[in-house]
Design an enzyme around this catalytic site. Structure first.
Site, PDB file in Angstrom:
ATOM      1  N   CYS A   1      52.742  -9.712   0.626  1.00 47.18           N
ATOM      2  CA  CYS A   1      52.766  -8.322   0.151  1.00 47.18           C
ATOM      3  C   CYS A   1      51.532  -8.012  -0.698  1.00 47.18           C
ATOM      4  O   CYS A   1      50.847  -7.014  -0.472  1.00 47.18           O
ATOM      5  CB  CYS A   1      54.044  -8.088  -0.645  1.00 47.18           C
ATOM      6  SG  CYS A   1      54.196  -6.423  -1.263  1.00 47.18           S
TER       7      CYS A   1
ATOM      8  N   CYS B   1      51.625  -5.157   2.017  1.00 45.50           N
ATOM      9  CA  CYS B   1      51.919  -3.833   1.442  1.00 45.50           C
ATOM     10  C   CYS B   1      50.792  -3.266   0.581  1.00 45.50           C
ATOM     11  O   CYS B   1      50.394  -2.109   0.763  1.00 45.50           O
ATOM     12  CB  CYS B   1      53.169  -3.892   0.561  1.00 45.50           C
ATOM     13  SG  CYS B   1      54.347  -5.199   0.913  1.00 45.50           S
TER      14      CYS B   1
ATOM     15  N   LYS C   1      47.176  -2.761   2.196  1.00 45.68           N
ATOM     16  CA  LYS C   1      47.359  -1.755   3.248  1.00 45.68           C
ATOM     17  C   LYS C   1      47.496  -0.356   2.664  1.00 45.68           C
ATOM     18  O   LYS C   1      46.865   0.594   3.111  1.00 45.68           O
ATOM     19  CB  LYS C   1      48.595  -2.124   4.046  1.00 45.68           C
ATOM     20  CG  LYS C   1      49.061  -1.052   4.959  1.00 45.68           C
ATOM     21  CD  LYS C   1      50.489  -1.211   5.315  1.00 45.68           C
ATOM     22  CE  LYS C   1      51.457  -0.773   4.249  1.00 45.68           C
ATOM     23  NZ  LYS C   1      52.839  -1.105   4.626  1.00 45.68           N
TER      24      LYS C   1
ATOM     25  N   TYR D   1      55.292  -1.222  13.136  1.00 53.54           N
ATOM     26  CA  TYR D   1      54.758  -0.481  11.993  1.00 53.54           C
ATOM     27  C   TYR D   1      53.388  -0.971  11.564  1.00 53.54           C
ATOM     28  O   TYR D   1      52.536  -0.173  11.150  1.00 53.54           O
ATOM     29  CB  TYR D   1      55.764  -0.450  10.826  1.00 53.54           C
ATOM     30  CG  TYR D   1      55.793  -1.664   9.917  1.00 53.54           C
ATOM     31  CD1 TYR D   1      55.051  -1.688   8.748  1.00 53.54           C
ATOM     32  CD2 TYR D   1      56.568  -2.773  10.215  1.00 53.54           C
ATOM     33  CE1 TYR D   1      55.091  -2.791   7.896  1.00 53.54           C
ATOM     34  CE2 TYR D   1      56.620  -3.864   9.379  1.00 53.54           C
ATOM     35  CZ  TYR D   1      55.880  -3.882   8.220  1.00 53.54           C
ATOM     36  OH  TYR D   1      55.908  -4.963   7.391  1.00 53.54           O
TER      37      TYR D   1
ATOM     38  N   GLU E   1      50.114   1.517  11.359  1.00 49.84           N
ATOM     39  CA  GLU E   1      49.493   1.682  10.035  1.00 49.84           C
ATOM     40  C   GLU E   1      48.013   1.305  10.078  1.00 49.84           C
ATOM     41  O   GLU E   1      47.153   2.039   9.572  1.00 49.84           O
ATOM     42  CB  GLU E   1      50.206   0.805   9.004  1.00 49.84           C
ATOM     43  CG  GLU E   1      51.596   1.303   8.649  1.00 49.84           C
ATOM     44  CD  GLU E   1      52.312   0.414   7.648  1.00 49.84           C
ATOM     45  OE1 GLU E   1      53.220   0.924   6.977  1.00 49.84           O
ATOM     46  OE2 GLU E   1      51.986  -0.785   7.529  1.00 49.84           O
TER      47      GLU E   1
ATOM     48  N   HIS F   1      61.724  24.402  -4.554  1.00 49.46           N
ATOM     49  CA  HIS F   1      60.870  25.292  -3.781  1.00 49.46           C
ATOM     50  C   HIS F   1      59.529  25.508  -4.467  1.00 49.46           C
ATOM     51  O   HIS F   1      59.504  25.643  -5.684  1.00 49.46           O
ATOM     52  CB  HIS F   1      61.588  26.639  -3.624  1.00 49.46           C
ATOM     53  CG  HIS F   1      60.862  27.582  -2.726  1.00 49.46           C
ATOM     54  ND1 HIS F   1      60.816  27.418  -1.351  1.00 49.46           N
ATOM     55  CD2 HIS F   1      60.131  28.686  -3.003  1.00 49.46           C
ATOM     56  CE1 HIS F   1      60.093  28.391  -0.831  1.00 49.46           C
ATOM     57  NE2 HIS F   1      59.668  29.173  -1.805  1.00 49.46           N
TER      58      HIS F   1
ATOM     59  N   GLU G   1      62.735  20.215   0.513  1.00 49.78           N
ATOM     60  CA  GLU G   1      63.870  21.143   0.443  1.00 49.78           C
ATOM     61  C   GLU G   1      64.488  21.380   1.821  1.00 49.78           C
ATOM     62  O   GLU G   1      65.652  21.761   1.943  1.00 49.78           O
ATOM     63  CB  GLU G   1      63.473  22.474  -0.199  1.00 49.78           C
ATOM     64  CG  GLU G   1      62.535  23.320   0.626  1.00 49.78           C
ATOM     65  CD  GLU G   1      62.151  24.641  -0.064  1.00 49.78           C
ATOM     66  OE1 GLU G   1      63.050  25.316  -0.585  1.00 49.78           O
ATOM     67  OE2 GLU G   1      60.954  24.979  -0.085  1.00 49.78           O
TER      68      GLU G   1
HETATM   69  C1  LIG Z   1      50.323  -5.977   7.133  1.00 50.12           C
HETATM   70  C2  LIG Z   1      51.663  -6.014   6.446  1.00 50.12           C
HETATM   71  C3  LIG Z   1      52.107  -4.901   5.791  1.00 50.12           C
HETATM   72  C4  LIG Z   1      53.326  -4.916   5.134  1.00 50.12           C
HETATM   73  N1  LIG Z   1      53.753  -3.780   4.515  1.00 50.12           N
HETATM   74  C5  LIG Z   1      54.930  -3.759   3.866  1.00 50.12           C
HETATM   75  C6  LIG Z   1      55.355  -2.595   3.180  1.00 50.12           C
HETATM   76  O1  LIG Z   1      54.667  -1.584   3.143  1.00 50.12           O
HETATM   77  N2  LIG Z   1      56.543  -2.628   2.541  1.00 50.12           N
HETATM   78  C7  LIG Z   1      57.336  -3.748   2.543  1.00 50.12           C
HETATM   79  O2  LIG Z   1      58.409  -3.723   1.938  1.00 50.12           O
HETATM   80  N3  LIG Z   1      56.967  -4.857   3.209  1.00 50.12           N
HETATM   81  C8  LIG Z   1      55.775  -4.898   3.856  1.00 50.12           C
HETATM   82  N4  LIG Z   1      55.378  -6.031   4.502  1.00 50.12           N
HETATM   83  C9  LIG Z   1      56.297  -7.181   4.539  1.00 50.12           C
HETATM   84  C10 LIG Z   1      56.257  -7.967   3.233  1.00 50.12           C
HETATM   85  O3  LIG Z   1      54.919  -8.315   2.937  1.00 50.12           O
HETATM   86  C11 LIG Z   1      57.118  -9.225   3.369  1.00 50.12           C
HETATM   87  O4  LIG Z   1      58.405  -8.849   3.786  1.00 50.12           O
HETATM   88  C12 LIG Z   1      57.223  -9.980   2.060  1.00 50.12           C
HETATM   89  O5  LIG Z   1      55.958 -10.364   1.583  1.00 50.12           O
HETATM   90  C13 LIG Z   1      58.098 -11.227   2.261  1.00 50.12           C
HETATM   91  O6  LIG Z   1      58.150 -11.979   1.084  1.00 50.12           O
HETATM   92  P1  LIG Z   1      58.463 -13.532   1.154  1.00 50.12           P
HETATM   93  O7  LIG Z   1      58.630 -13.982  -0.258  1.00 50.12           O
HETATM   94  O8  LIG Z   1      59.539 -13.802   2.110  1.00 50.12           O
HETATM   95  O9  LIG Z   1      57.149 -14.209   1.772  1.00 50.12           O
HETATM   96  P2  LIG Z   1      55.628 -14.088   1.394  1.00 50.12           P
HETATM   97  O10 LIG Z   1      55.355 -12.942   0.525  1.00 50.12           O
HETATM   98  O11 LIG Z   1      54.881 -14.177   2.674  1.00 50.12           O
HETATM   99  O12 LIG Z   1      55.341 -15.387   0.529  1.00 50.12           O
HETATM  100  C14 LIG Z   1      55.360 -16.663   1.064  1.00 50.12           C
HETATM  101  C15 LIG Z   1      54.433 -17.535   0.248  1.00 50.12           C
HETATM  102  O13 LIG Z   1      54.719 -18.892   0.541  1.00 50.12           O
HETATM  103  C16 LIG Z   1      53.499 -19.613   0.552  1.00 50.12           C
HETATM  104  N5  LIG Z   1      53.729 -20.830   1.324  1.00 50.12           N
HETATM  105  C17 LIG Z   1      54.046 -20.915   2.638  1.00 50.12           C
HETATM  106  N6  LIG Z   1      54.260 -22.212   2.968  1.00 50.12           N
HETATM  107  C18 LIG Z   1      54.079 -22.931   1.837  1.00 50.12           C
HETATM  108  C19 LIG Z   1      54.180 -24.327   1.531  1.00 50.12           C
HETATM  109  N7  LIG Z   1      54.539 -25.193   2.457  1.00 50.12           N
HETATM  110  N8  LIG Z   1      53.903 -24.716   0.269  1.00 50.12           N
HETATM  111  C20 LIG Z   1      53.548 -23.835  -0.692  1.00 50.12           C
HETATM  112  N9  LIG Z   1      53.465 -22.513  -0.463  1.00 50.12           N
HETATM  113  C21 LIG Z   1      53.729 -22.075   0.781  1.00 50.12           C
HETATM  114  C22 LIG Z   1      52.511 -18.646   1.174  1.00 50.12           C
HETATM  115  O14 LIG Z   1      51.181 -18.979   0.842  1.00 50.12           O
HETATM  116  C23 LIG Z   1      52.963 -17.328   0.570  1.00 50.12           C
HETATM  117  O15 LIG Z   1      52.259 -17.046  -0.624  1.00 50.12           O
HETATM  118  C24 LIG Z   1      54.139  -6.073   5.152  1.00 50.12           C
HETATM  119  C25 LIG Z   1      53.689  -7.213   5.808  1.00 50.12           C
HETATM  120  C26 LIG Z   1      52.467  -7.185   6.452  1.00 50.12           C
HETATM  121  C27 LIG Z   1      51.987  -8.422   7.154  1.00 50.12           C
END
Ligand SMILES: Cc1cc2nc3c(=O)[nH]c(=O)nc-3n(C[C@H](O)[C@H](O)[C@H](O)COP(=O)(O)OP(=O)(O)OC[C@H]3O[C@@H](n4cnc5c(N)ncnc54)[C@H](O)[C@@H]3O)c2cc1C
Length: 458
Positions: A43, A48, A51, A178, A182, A443, A448
């Site tokens: 994110c 997010c 973007k 999406y 976007e 308004h 609205e």
């Molecule tokens: C282009 C794009 C636009 C988006 N726009 C939106 C939006 O507008 N609104 C919205 O709500 N959501 C949006 N999302 C989705 C949102 O980013 C994800 O749903 C959210 O980040 C998920 O969180 P998470 O904690 O599951 O994983 P992540 O945020 O992906 O975090 C996972 C973390 O784990 C780390 N990791 C992975 N494996 C290991 C390991 N073995 N050891 C140590 N660290 C590790 C990674 O480096 C990463 O930092 C978007 C996604 C993308 C790709």
């Protein structure tokens, strides 16, 4: 003294992982967290936030031309500098990375930089350092996938998009979800010549059908070429001696067309990040696509190993990952009152124009509820009377004909996400159409219209 090094060890410092670690730490638990990349995860770093910042930038394109109708004279042609945008965006993200670090420090979470693997039900290893924990929370998120086609290495994914070193002159975006719409809108707004290629018949197929159809018309009006029912079959370098992200490529489509573009962006899907984590060896059951199978308490088939966020592949959105993390922490370290509900999750698409949506689509409602009433309106927003911008706004309500409950609120138009967030509360409270009608409008606004639609169209 506990037999474990930590009460909770979180793998992944993204939306879900940081939220769980922070609140568990604040509740007095001893918490460790491993992150192999930048804090904040998808994110903050490649999702997010960058973007939305780039979408704001792309909106200036039409803002400048809208201004003329309001009496503003732009004596010099506005110019756009990609490097300034990217540098400023990167600075803001570095600032957010720091904030995440401070939040973890403030909650006494021990941060272990490195790649974590699961050794057994209570042991994690981070680049060779071993830690034991009563509970292990996997929050490793997801990653973009490239289609398996010749020349796929010549294209980029959304992760790469945010680090392009120049705005491509011509771009082909593959996908109809999406992220595809976007990023196509951003490129178009910033000045690239964009073609969006999608194998389906309409954009955003998981949402109400009217949204994707209306958006397609609006995107086309802005100059994006949309090619439906086609796929990319191959990407070839135009000049084999020339490589790199700025070189021209030939993009061969399944309908026989050959397009030329400097940038080919694959936005065709994401996969949960579970390979190389050692989960299967530890006995954790995975779905076919690699997602961790969890029960209602977010426990995997090994109960001390839990998972939240994109890695469980339920609803891949930041606020959902946060809410799942809160439910886990509340059950393990609090009073258990925070539960996860997947009902009425509102979401926005930051295409140009934006989409905001909550609740059931017309198609879902007809299937699940039966008889429904549909209210729709489409209009030129007041702002675009003087601007002469041809962008239109669309709004739709899906109502249960039996109970009068509003089941779905959908919008395409300026600030749709901001508008629909409030209506999501109304849906969560079970608001009826009669209550919408009793609500006084603000308004003059576009919003609205949601409380003044009187006559069902179906
Ligand atoms: C282009 C794009 C636009 C988006 N726009 C939106 C939006 O507008 N609104 C919205 O709500 N959501 C949006 N999302 C989705 C949102 O980013 C994800 O749903 C959210 O980040 C998920 O969180 P998470 O904690 O599951 O994983 P992540 O945020 O992906 O975090 C996972 C973390 O784990 C780390 N990791 C992975 N494996 C290991 C390991 N073995 N050891 C140590 N660290 C590790 C990674 O480096 C990463 O930092 C978007 C996604 C993308 C790709």
């Amino acid at each position: 003294m506990s037999q474990y090094d930590y009460d909770l060890f979180t793998i992944g410092g993204g939306s879900g992982g940081v939220r769980a670690a922070r609140f568990a730490g604040q509740a007095g638990a001893r918490v460790g967290l491993a992150e192999s990349g930048d804090l904040g995860g998808t994110c903050v770093n490649v999702g997010c936030i960058p973007k939305k910042l780039m979408s704001y930038s792309a909106h200036y394109h039409s803002d400048f031309s809208d201004a003329a109708g309001y009496g503003w004279r732009l004596d010099a042609q506005p110019g756009f500098d990609w490097n300034t945008l990217i540098a400023n965006k990167d600075r803001e993200i570095a600032h957010l990375n720091d904030i995440y670090k401070r939040l973890l420090d403030g909650a006494n979470v021990a941060l272990h930089r490195g790649f974590a693997t699961v050794e057994d039900a209570h042991t994690v290893s981070v680049d060779g350092r071993r830690f034991t924990a009563r509970h292990i929370l996997v929050a490793t998120g997801g990653h973009p996938e490239r289609p398996d086609i010749p020349g796929k290495e010549l294209g980029i994914t959304s992760d790469d998009f945010f680090h392009l070193t120049a705005l491509p002159k011509r771009a082909v975006v593959l996908g109809g979800g999406y992220i595809a719409v976007e990023l196509a809108s951003i490129l178009n707004g910033l000045g690239s010549e964009v073609t969006l290629v999608y194998r389906g018949e309409r954009l955003l197929r998981t949402m109400d059908a009217d949204l994707g159809a209306f958006l397609a018309d609006e995107m086309a009006k802005k100059g994006i070429r949309l090619v439906f029912k086609a796929n990319i079959e191959a990407v070839e370098a135009v000049d084999a001696a020339q490589a790199g992200e700025h070189a021209a490529k030939t993009v061969r489509l399944s309908n026989g067309e050959a397009l030329q573009a400097e940038c080919v962006l694959f936005a065709t899907g994401r996969r949960p990040t579970t390979s190389r984590l050692g989960l299967e060896k530890a006995g954790v059951a995975l779905e076919k696509n690699g997602a961790i199978k969890v029960n209602g308490n977010f426990e995997s088939s090994v109960p001390s190993i839990l998972a939240v966020g994109d890695v469980i592949d339920r609803v891949a959105l930041t606020p959902v990952a946060l809410a799942e993390a809160m439910a886990v922490v509340s059950r393990l370290f609090g009073n258990g009152e925070r539960m996860m509900s997947y009902q009425n999750i509102p979401t926005a698409v930051f295409s140009h124009p934006n989409i905001g949506t909550v609740g059931l689509s017309e198609e879902q409602a007809r299937k699940e509820v039966g008889e429904v009433k549909i209210f729709k309106t489409e209009f030129k927003p007041l702002k675009h009377t003087l601007s002469r911008n041809t962008e239109r706004t669309f709004m739709k309500l899906v109502v249960d004909a039996g109970s009068d409950r509003v089941l779905g609120v959908h919008m395409v138009g300026g600030e749709a996400g901001e508008i629909v967030q409030g209506f999501a509360v109304a849906l969560q409270c079970g608001a009826t159409k009669a209550q919408f009608d009793m609500t006084i409008g603000i308004h003059p606004t576009s919003a609205e219209e949601f409380v003044t639609m009187r006559t069902p169209v179906a």
